[in-house]
Write a protein that holds these residues in place. Sequence first.
Motif, PDB file in Angstrom:
ATOM      1  N   GLY A 201      32.733  56.653  -7.090  1.00  0.00           N
ATOM      2  CA  GLY A 201      31.343  56.456  -6.706  1.00  0.00           C
ATOM      3  C   GLY A 201      30.413  57.516  -7.248  1.00  0.00           C
ATOM      4  N   VAL A 202      30.851  58.770  -7.208  1.00  0.00           N
ATOM      5  CA  VAL A 202      30.021  59.871  -7.700  1.00  0.00           C
ATOM      6  C   VAL A 202      29.832  59.770  -9.215  1.00  0.00           C
ATOM      7  N   LEU A 203      30.913  59.480  -9.930  1.00  0.00           N
ATOM      8  CA  LEU A 203      30.817  59.337 -11.386  1.00  0.00           C
ATOM      9  C   LEU A 203      29.950  58.134 -11.753  1.00  0.00           C
ATOM     10  N   ASP A 204      30.092  57.034 -11.018  1.00  0.00           N
ATOM     11  CA  ASP A 204      29.288  55.848 -11.294  1.00  0.00           C
ATOM     12  C   ASP A 204      27.809  56.147 -11.099  1.00  0.00           C
ATOM     13  N   MET A 205      27.468  56.876 -10.034  1.00  0.00           N
ATOM     14  CA  MET A 205      26.058  57.207  -9.807  1.00  0.00           C
ATOM     15  C   MET A 205      25.535  58.164 -10.872  1.00  0.00           C
TER      16      MET A 205
END
Length: 267
Positions: A201-205
């Motif tokens: 999730g953090v990388l996607d954001m």
Amino acid sequence: MIFGTADFFGGLATRRSKVLAVVVLSQLGGLLLVAALLPLLPGHASTAALAWGMASGVAGAFGIVLFYRGLATGMMSVIAPTTATTAMAVPVVFGLLTGDRPSALALAGVALGLFAVLLVSREPNGGANGPKAGPILAALVSGAGFGGFFVLLKLAPADSGTWPLLGARIASITLVALLALATRRSLRPVPGSLRVTFAAGVLDMAANVLYLFAAQRGMLTLVAVLVSLYPASTLLLARYVLGERLSPVQITGVGFALGAIALIAAA
């Protein structure tokens, strides 16, 4: 390439836990990141920014649920380029409908990409049993969702900064949580999957933030297509971490998919 790494982590998490749980928790990780970035990055909050962001979040939510399901049930090295090719085509079609006139090189890239989908979706055994329609269909529909996500974010005001992404995450988390409630699916993660889920999730954001700033300053068709190069990192990670192997036909299809993206980017 950050998108590709995020997708790989998301695929790993989905193989360990339930799809809706992975989506909600990974999106929550992204929400925390964008909330922390809002005071640090330039941008003006507005109703239009949040509205376009929420609309993109709805499209992205359908895309990510189907994409993670495809990654969990199919080969990452097949699902990723198939999804990316469809996600690449949507902004091109949108541009055509709104007056853009892509060059012959760009149109050749779209045609090559469609052909690549046919090749990459074949079974490694040469197709004797036919392609696995479920994961491939999920990849195609999820790609359309991601393409819609790119288009709708582009329609947000250019001075809105990362506020559309805040709206997108609020909408996607709410939608998937309601879907889980309606279908009585648990959102509790399987032990051992939380870290990789939050990492996805953090990388996607982080990738979304970079995309949004690029789209606010450049042409949608070019930026979205360049973003669609992400399968390269997913394929490398799937090959060397999971040991996935492709047939010669699938390798050719993957090459065509990346070549299609390169053609459109060069147009």
